[in-house]
Design a protein around this motif. Structure first.
Motif, PDB file in Angstrom:
ATOM      1  N   GLY A  31     -24.930 -25.999  -7.118  1.00 51.45           N
ATOM      2  CA  GLY A  31     -23.827 -26.158  -6.190  1.00 51.45           C
ATOM      3  C   GLY A  31     -23.027 -27.408  -6.502  1.00 51.45           C
ATOM      4  O   GLY A  31     -23.578 -28.360  -7.052  1.00 51.45           O
ATOM      5  N   PRO A  32     -21.717 -27.412  -6.208  1.00 54.41           N
ATOM      6  CA  PRO A  32     -20.931 -26.346  -5.567  1.00 54.41           C
ATOM      7  C   PRO A  32     -20.780 -25.102  -6.450  1.00 54.41           C
ATOM      8  O   PRO A  32     -21.136 -25.137  -7.623  1.00 54.41           O
ATOM      9  CB  PRO A  32     -19.579 -27.028  -5.326  1.00 54.41           C
ATOM     10  CG  PRO A  32     -19.475 -28.036  -6.419  1.00 54.41           C
ATOM     11  CD  PRO A  32     -20.869 -28.558  -6.613  1.00 54.41           C
ATOM     12  N   ASN A  33     -20.261 -24.056  -5.877  1.00 55.02           N
ATOM     13  CA  ASN A  33     -20.165 -22.782  -6.587  1.00 55.02           C
ATOM     14  C   ASN A  33     -18.771 -22.166  -6.525  1.00 55.02           C
ATOM     15  O   ASN A  33     -18.609 -20.954  -6.566  1.00 55.02           O
ATOM     16  CB  ASN A  33     -21.186 -21.792  -6.023  1.00 55.02           C
ATOM     17  CG  ASN A  33     -20.877 -21.420  -4.583  1.00 55.02           C
ATOM     18  OD1 ASN A  33     -20.217 -22.181  -3.871  1.00 55.02           O
ATOM     19  ND2 ASN A  33     -21.350 -20.264  -4.147  1.00 55.02           N
ATOM     20  N   VAL A  34     -17.744 -23.022  -6.432  1.00 61.24           N
ATOM     21  CA  VAL A  34     -16.360 -22.554  -6.299  1.00 61.24           C
ATOM     22  C   VAL A  34     -15.612 -22.794  -7.608  1.00 61.24           C
ATOM     23  O   VAL A  34     -15.619 -23.905  -8.145  1.00 61.24           O
ATOM     24  CB  VAL A  34     -15.635 -23.278  -5.149  1.00 61.24           C
ATOM     25  CG1 VAL A  34     -14.188 -22.809  -5.048  1.00 61.24           C
ATOM     26  CG2 VAL A  34     -16.367 -23.039  -3.840  1.00 61.24           C
ATOM     27  N   MET A  35     -14.964 -21.741  -8.114  1.00 54.51           N
ATOM     28  CA  MET A  35     -14.155 -21.825  -9.332  1.00 54.51           C
ATOM     29  C   MET A  35     -12.705 -21.491  -9.006  1.00 54.51           C
ATOM     30  O   MET A  35     -12.438 -20.458  -8.389  1.00 54.51           O
ATOM     31  CB  MET A  35     -14.672 -20.863 -10.402  1.00 54.51           C
ATOM     32  CG  MET A  35     -15.835 -21.393 -11.200  1.00 54.51           C
ATOM     33  SD  MET A  35     -16.231 -20.325 -12.600  1.00 54.51           S
ATOM     34  CE  MET A  35     -17.205 -19.074 -11.782  1.00 54.51           C
ATOM     35  N   ASN A  36     -11.807 -22.352  -9.431  1.00 51.71           N
ATOM     36  CA  ASN A  36     -10.378 -22.114  -9.225  1.00 51.71           C
ATOM     37  C   ASN A  36      -9.851 -21.239 -10.352  1.00 51.71           C
ATOM     38  O   ASN A  36      -9.109 -21.676 -11.234  1.00 51.71           O
ATOM     39  CB  ASN A  36      -9.622 -23.444  -9.169  1.00 51.71           C
ATOM     40  CG  ASN A  36      -8.159 -23.239  -8.794  1.00 51.71           C
ATOM     41  OD1 ASN A  36      -7.788 -22.221  -8.215  1.00 51.71           O
ATOM     42  ND2 ASN A  36      -7.321 -24.209  -9.133  1.00 51.71           N
ATOM     43  N   HIS A  37     -10.255 -19.975 -10.322  1.00 50.84           N
ATOM     44  CA  HIS A  37      -9.837 -19.026 -11.360  1.00 50.84           C
ATOM     45  C   HIS A  37      -9.992 -17.608 -10.819  1.00 50.84           C
ATOM     46  O   HIS A  37     -10.497 -17.409  -9.718  1.00 50.84           O
ATOM     47  CB  HIS A  37     -10.677 -19.206 -12.626  1.00 50.84           C
ATOM     48  CG  HIS A  37      -9.868 -19.072 -13.892  1.00 50.84           C
ATOM     49  ND1 HIS A  37      -9.244 -17.899 -14.246  1.00 50.84           N
ATOM     50  CD2 HIS A  37      -9.586 -19.969 -14.875  1.00 50.84           C
ATOM     51  CE1 HIS A  37      -8.608 -18.089 -15.397  1.00 50.84           C
ATOM     52  NE2 HIS A  37      -8.790 -19.323 -15.805  1.00 50.84           N
ATOM     53  N   PHE A  38      -9.561 -16.613 -11.633  1.00 45.64           N
ATOM     54  CA  PHE A  38      -9.706 -15.226 -11.202  1.00 45.64           C
ATOM     55  C   PHE A  38     -10.746 -14.477 -12.018  1.00 45.64           C
ATOM     56  O   PHE A  38     -10.964 -13.297 -11.813  1.00 45.64           O
ATOM     57  CB  PHE A  38      -8.358 -14.490 -11.231  1.00 45.64           C
ATOM     58  CG  PHE A  38      -7.688 -14.456 -12.580  1.00 45.64           C
ATOM     59  CD1 PHE A  38      -7.868 -13.372 -13.441  1.00 45.64           C
ATOM     60  CD2 PHE A  38      -6.868 -15.496 -12.985  1.00 45.64           C
ATOM     61  CE1 PHE A  38      -7.245 -13.325 -14.671  1.00 45.64           C
ATOM     62  CE2 PHE A  38      -6.236 -15.456 -14.223  1.00 45.64           C
ATOM     63  CZ  PHE A  38      -6.423 -14.372 -15.065  1.00 45.64           C
ATOM     64  N   TYR A  39     -11.381 -15.147 -12.982  1.00 42.17           N
ATOM     65  CA  TYR A  39     -12.540 -14.610 -13.687  1.00 42.17           C
ATOM     66  C   TYR A  39     -13.489 -15.771 -14.003  1.00 42.17           C
ATOM     67  O   TYR A  39     -13.128 -16.942 -13.837  1.00 42.17           O
ATOM     68  CB  TYR A  39     -12.140 -13.867 -14.967  1.00 42.17           C
ATOM     69  CG  TYR A  39     -11.435 -14.718 -16.003  1.00 42.17           C
ATOM     70  CD1 TYR A  39     -12.137 -15.542 -16.882  1.00 42.17           C
ATOM     71  CD2 TYR A  39     -10.042 -14.676 -16.134  1.00 42.17           C
ATOM     72  CE1 TYR A  39     -11.485 -16.304 -17.831  1.00 42.17           C
ATOM     73  CE2 TYR A  39      -9.389 -15.434 -17.081  1.00 42.17           C
ATOM     74  CZ  TYR A  39     -10.115 -16.250 -17.928  1.00 42.17           C
ATOM     75  OH  TYR A  39      -9.465 -17.009 -18.867  1.00 42.17           O
ATOM     76  N   CYS A  40     -14.693 -15.452 -14.437  1.00 40.74           N
ATOM     77  CA  CYS A  40     -15.690 -16.494 -14.711  1.00 40.74           C
ATOM     78  C   CYS A  40     -15.373 -17.179 -16.027  1.00 40.74           C
ATOM     79  O   CYS A  40     -15.634 -16.624 -17.104  1.00 40.74           O
ATOM     80  CB  CYS A  40     -17.094 -15.877 -14.738  1.00 40.74           C
ATOM     81  SG  CYS A  40     -17.710 -15.455 -13.105  1.00 40.74           S
ATOM     82  N   ASP A  41     -14.829 -18.360 -15.932  1.00 41.70           N
ATOM     83  CA  ASP A  41     -14.403 -19.113 -17.099  1.00 41.70           C
ATOM     84  C   ASP A  41     -15.519 -20.059 -17.538  1.00 41.70           C
ATOM     85  O   ASP A  41     -16.136 -20.748 -16.714  1.00 41.70           O
ATOM     86  CB  ASP A  41     -13.148 -19.908 -16.768  1.00 41.70           C
ATOM     87  CG  ASP A  41     -12.588 -20.618 -17.970  1.00 41.70           C
ATOM     88  OD1 ASP A  41     -11.918 -19.964 -18.776  1.00 41.70           O
ATOM     89  OD2 ASP A  41     -12.829 -21.831 -18.095  1.00 41.70           O
ATOM     90  N   ALA A  42     -15.782 -20.092 -18.845  1.00 39.90           N
ATOM     91  CA  ALA A  42     -16.912 -20.878 -19.362  1.00 39.90           C
ATOM     92  C   ALA A  42     -16.747 -22.368 -19.083  1.00 39.90           C
ATOM     93  O   ALA A  42     -17.711 -23.047 -18.709  1.00 39.90           O
ATOM     94  CB  ALA A  42     -17.073 -20.636 -20.864  1.00 39.90           C
TER      95      ALA A  42
END
Length: 324
Positions: free
Chosen positions: A172-183
């Motif tokens: 955690g945290p587990n929030v990504m500012n994207h629309f797919y899982c970016d490496a």
């Protein structure tokens, strides 16, 4: 969050903030991306079906285009359906295994796309600059070796950092500012040191992006020189029209990819990253089948013949139904 498991991973899902923060923009983007996905599917399926069924299109160029079309469908299908579903339902979470699988497919298929574009530019270089040697050089065996080589290089380069990323602990945290899982964003969310993986990925991207770009640019450069030697001005204009369209797509694809990924991972997660990702993952993919294939004279003729056959077939069926 869940209790700490044996591999010290406590995150069970990630939150993808997506492309918009208002419902109105989400609906607008859903329509836009839905149309783009439909164009990608229709365009590439048309290319595959036409080049498979028409005897005049059984040449190396169309062999590469057919494989490229299949690759584009698979690549965009790794993230666009889930993105559309998220925009429609406002569901922004993705499971941990789903995120890892999406990341693996996205980067492997995206990398293979770069290799395919380089191979297709080489094919056009041999066809235009050395037409007499083209049948001997681009035989079926060599074409198959090129395709298999693209996939072998892709997995050889992309699997090691991807596997290392999957094995990282996420607390955690587990929030990504994207629309797919970016490496790059996944690495930032890990609760351990990821410096080695970041450096490894940066080196691999340095090898892949500029490397394939050099091959593509040199091939098209030689093609342009050959076109300039064409005595007919009409022939030059036609050749430049096709070549310039290809180069425009290549420039947009590579420029956005290079700016997005060949830079420090700490800069990831900006809103501009999502816009850049849309350019190389959606915009160029939606125009590729029309730029590379459906503008071609032979393909257009084959498409017209196919449409004519279907119209005659349905007309006969309709007449039979009326008679009975």
């Amino acid at each position: 969050m869940s209790d700490v498991s044996m591999n010290h991973t406590t995150v069970v899902e990630f939150v993808l903030l997506g492309l918009a923060d208002s419902r109105q923009w989400e609906i607008t983007l859903f329509v836009f991306l839905g149309i783009a996905y439909l164009l990608i599917l229709l365009g590439n399926i048309s290319v595959i079906s036409i080049t498979l069924t028409n005897n005049l299109l059984q040449t190396p160029m169309y062999y590469f285009l057919r494989n490229f079309a299949l690759l584009e469908i698979t690549f965009t299908s790794t993230f666009l359906p889930s993105t559309l579903y998220s925009l429609l339902t406002e569901r922004k979470t993705i499971s941990l295994p789903g995120c890892f699988l999406q990341m693996l497919l996205f980067y492997c298929l995206g990398t293979c796309t770069l290799f395919y574009m380089a191979v297709m530019s080489l094919d056009r270089y041999v066809a235009i600059c050395h037409p007499l040697h083209y049948p001997a050089v681009m035989n079926s065996r060599f074409c198959l070796q090129l395709i298999l080589g693209c996939w072998a290089l892709t997995f050889l380069l992309m699997l090691p950092p991807t596997i290392m990323t999957v094995q990282l602990p996420f607390c955690g945290p587990n929030v990504m500012n994207h629309f797919y899982c970016d490496a790059s964003l996944l690495l930032q969310l890990s609760c351990t040191d990821t410096a080695f993986i970041e450096e490894l990925m940066f080196i691999i991207l340095i090898l892949i992006l500029p490397g394939t770009l050099i091959v593509t640019a040199v091939s098209y450069g030689c093609i342009i020189v050959t076109i300039l030697l064409i005595p007919s001005s009409a022939g030059r204009r036609k050749a430049f029209s096709t070549c310039s369209a290809h180069l425009m797509v290549v420039m947009v694809f590579y420029s956005t990819c290079i700016y997005r990924y060949i830079r420090p991972a700490q800069r990831g997660g900006q809103d501009s990253d999502k816009v850049l990702s849309l350019f190389f993952s959606v915009l160029t993919q939606s125009v590729n089948p029309y730029i590379y294939s459906l503008r071609n004279r032979q393909v257009k003729q084959a498409l017209k013949e196919k449409i004519l056959k279907f119209s005659v077939f349905f007309s006969l069926k309709d007449n039979e139904r009326k008679c009975t």
